[in-house]
Write an enzyme that holds these catalytic residues in place. Structure first.
Site, PDB file in Angstrom:
ATOM      1  N   SER A 330      19.858   9.838  26.360  1.00  0.00           N
ATOM      2  CA  SER A 330      18.970   8.741  26.768  1.00  0.00           C
ATOM      3  C   SER A 330      18.780   7.671  25.705  1.00  0.00           C
ATOM      4  CB  SER A 330      17.600   9.309  27.165  1.00  0.00           C
ATOM      5  OG  SER A 330      17.724  10.089  28.341  1.00  0.00           O
ATOM      6  N   ASP A 367      17.368  14.239  38.050  1.00  0.00           N
ATOM      7  CA  ASP A 367      16.552  13.685  36.976  1.00  0.00           C
ATOM      8  C   ASP A 367      15.981  14.838  36.165  1.00  0.00           C
ATOM      9  OD1 ASP A 367      14.270  12.382  35.524  1.00  0.00           O
ATOM     10  OD2 ASP A 367      14.928  10.664  36.711  1.00  0.00           O
TER      11      ASP A 367
END
Length: 655
Positions: A330, A367
């Site tokens: 991320s 997710d």
């Protein structure tokens, strides 16, 4: 009649004798004339030539190697120095059999078979005049024994020579590198480059790190002694001396105290960290863990130590900061957000539905938060690290548009840092996949790219460089480790900053992404780690998968082998208004980004910006800073800054 015959015979014999005498006289005169002519030719006509040859046979040039330059950190702390040790040396011209000489030394000093083999190689490359080392770093007891028995050891000498020493052991070993004995491969390479003459009399050369990359500056140039030798080749006396030109001292950009603290913060875990001053590109810390002791390599590493280093599953010889490639996780999202804004694929207020997954055909991209975050805009997507937002964004953009935007940031490219053997990494594109696998890019491969997974593989140096470029408003500065060099007796030569081509960015987009990264540390995924910080930092956590998880399975760290657990990553810069440091850090198999990587970054920022050590100082030992161990750093080596093109990002409020 008989008397007459006898007289005639006598006269005939006399005539024969006279003819023979005349012939001998002629031959003698001719021979003498030839000898006289030859003597005149040699002694008169060729006198100068033969005198020069005689002098060459009587006089020899013995090379004198230069002293290697020192390596210091930015504050003048020695990182590599030269220390004198006694060495046992043998003069090949003064003994007939090496085996006998070694046998004579038995009981006085232990000479290993590998020492003998190495000595034979040195003989092949020398003129057999100068003494050559066969054993280094003698103890006082060994020196005393040899000195007491020198009367029966022809050709044996004890000399003091300078040896490379790394006073801080394994600290910054991947950065400094090490030297080693010159191999046949080194000699061939030097010969091909026309540099072999610079290594006459030398036995060592840089093998890795700064020692290798700046070998030309550190080594210097050899001198020579003009000596008179006997017919047996023994040196009788020194006629003249031409001193060598010693190597240059190097001042690095590294802060050794910061480097030491950072390495200890890893606490035995595998990983890497690179910290850069954004305005100049100077590297403040360059960490790869675990490390090794470069002193092992100076005089030839022993087989047991070499085997231990090579067979260690933690790979201490791998320079993870320079050559290790990892998915960025991320930490890639702020750059993806900028790509979305700059290409017009997203506007700041555009909302993306995040139910906890992104559905593409029959495949569901999950997710990290199963229930999702609802409707997410770009700012929130960074703060909460919504995977679904970036799955959808990457699918809409396509891999080639992502590649075009990311390439100028240095992802998948060599940064140009002044260290050899930098890895390239992988910034995927459809052309790359066709070249690598002979396959077309599939649309279903793009979503994973958006969250820093898939084919993405970057070095920690590339991540730090990109983060510094973001802190610099889009102006890349080539990372560098050399701050200045100083030749013997000369002034220091400062290395200028090397700015790259500015990345065209709208300042409001940079500010928007920076505000979101500030919120990451204030209210988002790393809020606990940066709680109470006395400065404002912009950061982003990252968690990169090591192994894939099936769609119907859930990741359970307790059921996964330690080396298969997720990597922990973090990128950040601070202070936001005027960045002085930007970094990227990875802790291999460390789990969530805020769990292992972010705490290291916080401690680094605290120390660099505030000179504060972590609250728990147990076990933290920084390099000594006694005046005797510090070299003066000239005042003109204060940090050089280059202004960024765009307006510095300003802090934003919470959403």
């Amino acid at each position: 009649m008989r008397v007459t015959d006898d007289v005639n015979q006598a006269l005939a014999n006399l005539r024969k004798i006279r003819r023979r005498l005349l012939l001998c006289a002629v031959l003698s005169i001719a021979g003498g004339a030839l000898l006289l002519a030859r003597l005149t030719y040699l002694q008169v006509l060729r006198h100068d030539d033969f005198q020069a040859q005689a002098e060459d046979n009587r006089i020899a040039l013995v090379p004198v190697p230069p002293t290697r330059g020192l390596i210091l950190d930015r504050n003048g702390v020695l990182m590599a120095e030269n220390i004198a040790y006694y060495t046992l040396e043998l003069a090949p011209s003064r003994f007939s059999r090496l085996e006998q000489t070694v046998a004579d030394l038995a009981g006085l000093v232990d000479i290993a078979p590998r020492d003998v083999r190495r000595f034979r190689r040195l003989i092949e490359d020398s003129r057999r005049l100068e003494p050559l080392p066969i054993k280094s770093r003698l103890t006082d007891e060994e020196v005393a024994k040899i000195a007491a028995n020198r009367y029966r050891l022809p050709g044996v000498e004890i000399r003091a020579r300078l040896f490379r020493s790394y006073p801080h052991g394994d600290l910054a070993s991947h950065l400094i590198g090490h030297i080693g004995r010159i191999s046949q491969a080194d000699r061939k390479r030097l010969d091909d480059a026309g540099e072999l003459s610079r290594y006459l009399g030398a036995t060592h050369i840089g093998k890795a790190g700064i020692e290798q990359s700046y070998e030309a500056l550190l080594h210097g140039r050899p001198g020579y002694d003009e000596v008179e030798v006997s017919a047996a080749g023994r040196v009788m006396r020194t006629l003249s001396r031409h001193p060598p030109v010693n190597g240059s001292d190097l001042t690095l950009t590294i802060d050794l105290k910061l480097q030491s603290l950072t390495e200890q913060l890893f606490n035995g875990r595998r990983g890497a960290l690179v910290a850069i001053e954004p305005a100049s590109g100077e590297v403040l810390a360059f960490v790869s863990q675990p490390s090794f002791d470069p002193n092992l390599f100076v005089d030839g590493i022993d087989p047991a130590s070499w085997q231990a280093l090579n067979e260690d599953p933690d790979k201490p010889l791998l320079n993870r900061a320079l050559r290790g490639t990892y998915p960025p996780g991320s930490t890639y999202k702020p750059f993806m957000a900028l790509a979305a804004l700059e290409t017009g694929m997203r506007r700041p207020g555009d909302l993306t539905a995040d139910p906890g997954y992104f559905q593409l055909g029959e495949h569901r991209f999950r997710d990290s938060r199963p229930e999702g975050y609802g409707s997410v805009d770009l700012h929130t997507s960074i703060v909460v690290s919504s995977d679904t937002y970036y799955y959808k964004l990457a699918y809409d953009m396509g891999v080639d548009r992502i590649h075009s935007f990311m390439k100028p940031w240095g992802f998948g490219q060599r940064t140009g840092i002044d260290l050899d053997h930098e890895a390239t990494g992988i910034l995927p594109s459809s052309e790359w996949k066709q070249r690598r696998f002979r396959q077309k890019w599939l649309p279903g491969e793009s979503p994973s790219i958006g969250i820093g997974q898939g084919y993405n593989a970057f070095t920690i140096l590339q991540l730090a460089h990109a983060t510094a470029t973001l802190a610099n408003g889009g102006r890349p500065m080539r990372p560098r480790l050399l701050r200045a060099s100083q030749a013997p007796g000369g002034p220091p030569e400062r290395v200028a900053a090397d700015p790259g081509e500015p990345i065209p960015l709208r300042p409001e987009h940079v500010r928007l992404v920076t505000r979101a990264m500030v919120e990451v540390n204030r209210l988002g995924t790393s809020r606990v780690v940066f709680s109470g910080a006395e400065y404002q930092a912009a950061g982003k956590t990252g968690t990169a998968q090591v192994i894939g998880i099936r769609q119907n399975e859930k990741y359970d760290v307790r059921k996964v082998a330690e080396r298969h657990r997720d990597h922990s990553l973090f990128v950040a810069f601070a202070p936001v208004a005027s960045p002085r440091i930007a970094l990227a850090v990875i802790v291999e198999n460390g789990g969530f980004g805020a769990q292992a990587a972010a705490p290291i970054a916080r401690a680094v920022f605290d120390f660099h910006l505030l000179e504060k050590l972590p609250p728990d100082r147990a076990g933290i030992r920084l390099p000594p800073m006694d005046e005797s161990e510090i070299r003066d750093v000239p005042e003109d080596l204060e940090p050089e800054r280059v202004e960024a093109l765009s307006t510095p990002a300003q802090p934003g409020g919470a959403r």
